[in-house]
Write a protein that holds these residues in place. Structure first.
Motif, PDB file in Angstrom:
ATOM      1  N   GLY A  12       0.783  -1.221   0.000  1.00 45.13           N
ATOM      2  CA  GLY A  12       0.000   0.000   0.000  1.00 45.13           C
ATOM      3  C   GLY A  12       0.818   1.274   0.000  1.00 45.13           C
ATOM      4  N   SER A  13       2.142   1.170   0.009  1.00 49.15           N
ATOM      5  CA  SER A  13       2.988   2.374   0.008  1.00 49.15           C
ATOM      6  C   SER A  13       3.888   2.354  -1.227  1.00 49.15           C
ATOM      7  N   THR A  14       5.079   2.920  -1.131  1.00 44.10           N
ATOM      8  CA  THR A  14       6.003   2.978  -2.264  1.00 44.10           C
ATOM      9  C   THR A  14       7.105   1.935  -2.108  1.00 44.10           C
ATOM     10  N   ALA A  15       7.324   1.177  -3.160  1.00 39.34           N
ATOM     11  CA  ALA A  15       8.411   0.195  -3.179  1.00 39.34           C
ATOM     12  C   ALA A  15       9.371   0.546  -4.297  1.00 39.34           C
ATOM     13  N   VAL A  16      10.651   0.648  -3.958  1.00 38.28           N
ATOM     14  CA  VAL A  16      11.697   0.844  -4.957  1.00 38.28           C
ATOM     15  C   VAL A  16      12.306  -0.516  -5.269  1.00 38.28           C
ATOM     16  N   ILE A  17      12.206  -0.931  -6.523  1.00 34.95           N
ATOM     17  CA  ILE A  17      12.783  -2.200  -6.971  1.00 34.95           C
ATOM     18  C   ILE A  17      14.069  -1.859  -7.695  1.00 34.95           C
ATOM     19  N   ALA A  18      15.213  -2.240  -7.126  1.00 35.56           N
ATOM     20  CA  ALA A  18      16.508  -1.782  -7.614  1.00 35.56           C
ATOM     21  C   ALA A  18      17.326  -2.928  -8.210  1.00 35.56           C
ATOM     22  N   VAL A  19      17.678  -2.783  -9.485  1.00 31.99           N
ATOM     23  CA  VAL A  19      18.484  -3.785 -10.185  1.00 31.99           C
ATOM     24  C   VAL A  19      19.947  -3.351 -10.127  1.00 31.99           C
ATOM     25  N   PRO A  20      20.840  -4.221  -9.658  1.00 30.89           N
ATOM     26  CA  PRO A  20      22.232  -3.812  -9.453  1.00 30.89           C
ATOM     27  C   PRO A  20      23.015  -3.620 -10.745  1.00 30.89           C
ATOM     28  N   PHE A  21      24.124  -2.910 -10.620  1.00 29.48           N
ATOM     29  CA  PHE A  21      25.059  -2.724 -11.728  1.00 29.48           C
ATOM     30  C   PHE A  21      25.785  -4.035 -12.007  1.00 29.48           C
ATOM     31  N   GLY A  22      26.440  -4.108 -13.149  1.00 33.04           N
ATOM     32  CA  GLY A  22      27.137  -5.325 -13.537  1.00 33.04           C
ATOM     33  C   GLY A  22      28.160  -5.762 -12.500  1.00 33.04           C
ATOM     34  N   GLY A  23      28.057  -7.000 -12.065  1.00 30.06           N
ATOM     35  CA  GLY A  23      28.974  -7.535 -11.069  1.00 30.06           C
ATOM     36  C   GLY A  23      28.578  -7.228  -9.645  1.00 30.06           C
ATOM     37  N   ALA A  73       2.523  -3.115  -3.402  1.00 28.51           N
ATOM     38  CA  ALA A  73       2.799  -1.679  -3.245  1.00 28.51           C
ATOM     39  C   ALA A  73       1.839  -0.859  -4.092  1.00 28.51           C
ATOM     40  N   ALA A  74       1.468   0.310  -3.573  1.00 24.23           N
ATOM     41  CA  ALA A  74       0.598   1.210  -4.322  1.00 24.23           C
ATOM     42  C   ALA A  74       1.373   1.935  -5.408  1.00 24.23           C
ATOM     43  N   HIS A  75       2.645   2.166  -5.173  1.00 27.18           N
ATOM     44  CA  HIS A  75       3.484   2.914  -6.106  1.00 27.18           C
ATOM     45  C   HIS A  75       4.801   2.166  -6.281  1.00 27.18           C
ATOM     46  N   LEU A  76       5.163   1.907  -7.522  1.00 21.91           N
ATOM     47  CA  LEU A  76       6.405   1.212  -7.824  1.00 21.91           C
ATOM     48  C   LEU A  76       7.399   2.154  -8.497  1.00 21.91           C
ATOM     49  N   VAL A  77       8.635   2.099  -8.039  1.00 24.17           N
ATOM     50  CA  VAL A  77       9.730   2.797  -8.699  1.00 24.17           C
ATOM     51  C   VAL A  77      10.752   1.734  -9.083  1.00 24.17           C
ATOM     52  N   ILE A  78      10.970   1.549 -10.375  1.00 24.14           N
ATOM     53  CA  ILE A  78      11.939   0.562 -10.846  1.00 24.14           C
ATOM     54  C   ILE A  78      13.230   1.296 -11.165  1.00 24.14           C
ATOM     55  N   TYR A  79      14.296   0.955 -10.453  1.00 26.34           N
ATOM     56  CA  TYR A  79      15.576   1.661 -10.559  1.00 26.34           C
ATOM     57  C   TYR A  79      16.629   0.678 -11.062  1.00 26.34           C
ATOM     58  N   GLY A  80      17.367   1.088 -12.095  1.00 25.17           N
ATOM     59  CA  GLY A  80      18.455   0.258 -12.593  1.00 25.17           C
ATOM     60  C   GLY A  80      19.716   1.069 -12.772  1.00 25.17           C
ATOM     61  N   HIS A  81      20.834   0.534 -12.299  1.00 26.47           N
ATOM     62  CA  HIS A  81      22.112   1.250 -12.355  1.00 26.47           C
ATOM     63  C   HIS A  81      23.039   0.544 -13.337  1.00 26.47           C
ATOM     64  N   CYS A  82      23.614   1.306 -14.266  1.00 23.40           N
ATOM     65  CA  CYS A  82      24.546   0.788 -15.262  1.00 23.40           C
ATOM     66  C   CYS A  82      23.928  -0.396 -16.011  1.00 23.40           C
ATOM     67  N   ALA A  83      24.551  -1.578 -15.961  1.00 24.07           N
ATOM     68  CA  ALA A  83      24.020  -2.730 -16.688  1.00 24.07           C
ATOM     69  C   ALA A  83      22.615  -3.107 -16.227  1.00 24.07           C
ATOM     70  N   GLY A  84      22.268  -2.750 -14.997  1.00 27.34           N
ATOM     71  CA  GLY A  84      20.944  -3.069 -14.477  1.00 27.34           C
ATOM     72  C   GLY A  84      19.837  -2.210 -15.045  1.00 27.34           C
ATOM     73  N   ALA A  85      20.199  -1.099 -15.711  1.00 23.14           N
ATOM     74  CA  ALA A  85      19.181  -0.182 -16.226  1.00 23.14           C
ATOM     75  C   ALA A  85      18.313  -0.837 -17.285  1.00 23.14           C
ATOM     76  N   ALA A  86      18.905  -1.669 -18.138  1.00 31.28           N
ATOM     77  CA  ALA A  86      18.140  -2.303 -19.208  1.00 31.28           C
ATOM     78  C   ALA A  86      17.083  -3.250 -18.644  1.00 31.28           C
TER      79      ALA A  86
END
Length: 246
Positions: A12-23, A73-86
């Motif tokens: 019901g709140s905000t969840a940040v789903i974070a994909v890591p950088f390569g390695g 979650a009511a609000h999703l933020v999908i975050y990807g850094h470097c290789a994880g961005a794709a």
């Protein structure tokens, strides 16, 4: 998904789903939003996942989407850094039709425009050359040789995952999702930000771009507070816009 807060609080709140950088791994995000009870952070852990073709990648994507939906979650933020961005962009693309409150952040990333060429280049690049390049970006600080070898092996695997992700985005771009492109002004991997912006425009709908002063390639570690402020301002703007239309 590895939760760095309260799993139940994410419902019901905000969840940040974070994909890591390569390695990297999910722990790269353990310090993000820790002082904000309204935001729960989940890092993606690829574990022993191997992706060799589009079918493997689709299976990975479906599994991640299912796990994310279970959070509630009511609000999703999908975050990807470097290789994880794709992969982050692919998650956003695959979930956009079923989730009205979803935002995307691509960080410290120059997109791969030719996946086949990128895979061929990786096959002919030695571990030493790759290690030297990553060190020039600030990787491996304080790690033992065995840890560097392990991170490099994961990085090669993550590169293949990212290449499959770009193939997916070529067919299914994340055009329906508002995206923030977040760069560091001291990151040599994303020099010429105007070019990077134009390249990302082939895959996602970049509605805002921001640059972190003094941010190197791994600014998620060194500029966590600035990342938090920029992401929250971006999502607040999008939420206001959605509310005004409803």
């Amino acid at each position: 998904l590895v939760c760095f807060g309260d799993v139940q609080a994410a419902a019901g709140s905000t969840a940040v789903i974070a994909v890591p950088f390569g390695g990297g791994d999910a722990t790269a995000y353990r310090n993000l939003f820790q002082g904000n009870p309204d935001v729960q952070v989940f890092g993606v852990d690829f574990g022993d996942t191997e992706v060799e073709n589009a079918t493997d990648f689709q299976g990975l994507l479906d599994s991640l989407a299912s796990d994310i939906e279970e959070i509630g979650a009511a609000h999703l933020v999908i975050y990807g850094h470097c290789a994880g961005a794709a992969t982050a962009a692919c998650i956003a693309s695959s979930m956009a039709a079923h989730h009205n409150h979803l935002d995307l952040v691509v960080a410290a990333s120059r997109p791969v425009l030719d996946a086949d060429a990128a895979i061929r280049a990786a096959e002919t690049t030695s571990d030493q050359i790759w290690t030297d390049y990553l060190r020039s970006l600030g990787a491996f600080t304080g790690l033992l040789d065995s840890q560097v070898e392990s991170m490099l092996a994961r990085g090669r695997r993550d590169h293949l995952i990212a290449c499959e992700a770009y193939r997916y985005l070529t067919q299914y771009p994340a055009n329906g999702v508002s995206a923030l492109m977040l760069l560091g002004d001291e990151d040599p991997a994303t020099a010429e930000p105007e070019v990077v912006l134009a390249q990302w425009g082939k895959f996602i709908n970049v509605t805002q771009a921001a640059t972190l002063a003094g941010g190197g390639h791994y600014f998620v570690r060194t500029h966590a507070h600035e990342v938090e402020e920029t992401v929250l301002a971006f999502t607040a703007h999008n939420t206001k816009g959605r509310d005004s239309k409803s």
